[in-house]
Design an enzyme around this catalytic site. Sequence first.
Site, PDB file in Angstrom:
ATOM      1  N   CYS A   1      -3.838   2.578  -5.049  1.00 15.28           N
ATOM      2  CA  CYS A   1      -3.284   3.447  -4.001  1.00 15.28           C
ATOM      3  C   CYS A   1      -2.147   4.323  -4.514  1.00 15.28           C
ATOM      4  O   CYS A   1      -2.056   5.502  -4.170  1.00 15.28           O
ATOM      5  CB  CYS A   1      -2.834   2.618  -2.808  1.00 15.28           C
ATOM      6  SG  CYS A   1      -1.702   1.266  -3.231  1.00 15.28           S
TER       7      CYS A   1
ATOM      8  N   ASP B   1      -4.103   9.347   3.097  1.00 22.85           N
ATOM      9  CA  ASP B   1      -4.230   7.930   2.766  1.00 22.85           C
ATOM     10  C   ASP B   1      -5.540   7.664   2.039  1.00 22.85           C
ATOM     11  O   ASP B   1      -6.611   8.117   2.467  1.00 22.85           O
ATOM     12  CB  ASP B   1      -4.168   7.075   4.021  1.00 22.85           C
ATOM     13  CG  ASP B   1      -4.123   5.598   3.684  1.00 22.85           C
ATOM     14  OD1 ASP B   1      -3.015   5.090   3.414  1.00 22.85           O
ATOM     15  OD2 ASP B   1      -5.183   4.955   3.651  1.00 22.85           O
TER      16      ASP B   1
ATOM     17  N   HIS C   1       0.847  -1.196   0.000  1.00 22.07           N
ATOM     18  CA  HIS C   1       0.000   0.000   0.000  1.00 22.07           C
ATOM     19  C   HIS C   1       0.881   1.244   0.000  1.00 22.07           C
ATOM     20  O   HIS C   1       1.952   1.271   0.615  1.00 22.07           O
ATOM     21  CB  HIS C   1      -0.911  -0.006   1.230  1.00 22.07           C
ATOM     22  CG  HIS C   1      -1.866   1.144   1.284  1.00 22.07           C
ATOM     23  ND1 HIS C   1      -2.836   1.367   0.331  1.00 22.07           N
ATOM     24  CD2 HIS C   1      -1.983   2.161   2.184  1.00 22.07           C
ATOM     25  CE1 HIS C   1      -3.517   2.460   0.631  1.00 22.07           C
ATOM     26  NE2 HIS C   1      -3.015   2.961   1.746  1.00 22.07           N
TER      27      HIS C   1
END
Length: 218
Positions: free
Chosen positions: A176, A126, A109
């Site tokens: 991501c 995030d 990630h």
Amino acid sequence: MPFIGREMAKYKAKNSRNTGCGFQICYNKHTLYLDDLVTLDEQQWLNDQVINMYGDLIMDSAPDKIHFFNTFFHKQLVTKGYDGVKRWTKKVDLFKKTLLLIPIHLQVHWALVAVNIPNKMITFYDSQGLHLKFCTENILKYLTTEAKEKNHPEFLYGWQTTVKKCIPQQKNDFDCGVFMLQYCKCLAQEQPFLFSQEDMPRIRKWIYKELCERRLMN
């Protein structure tokens, strides 16, 4: 076939007779090959090479204001401490910049820590809504040590850390890195985050074109 796959297939077909010809994109100290660019296809995780070169494009769009850290910086900081990354800013005075962009690689990630130097603000971004306080704390400790080493006493105190909420979020397990780069680009250009999961295929194509052109495009 996804967009990047089609572009690569066209290139390979065009150069099928020349086995010594390999597609490359070179910028600064970076070189991207076919295998790197294929990570821009849909449902692929971006690799470090793509992220680092694109980060340099962002940094070079405003070199006096922005510093983009290599994707290996945070891991090196965590494993070896300040001494392990001390030389990374040998030729850079971070405290004369406006914005620091620090990609955070968390196994499978990508997240982002952005630092507003004038405001002494360290912010965590995030795309899965995670709140990883240790990331901002690592950067806070790094910056105060850097300020001491580089003789900037005005930056030894007064820092704040926060997590940015209500930002575009991913709805899958593979975008991501694209979200992280788009956060970086918007912050660098002082633009709002006007994108969503539905825009990811278009943004991947755009990143591919910008890398090929070796510049950010509006």
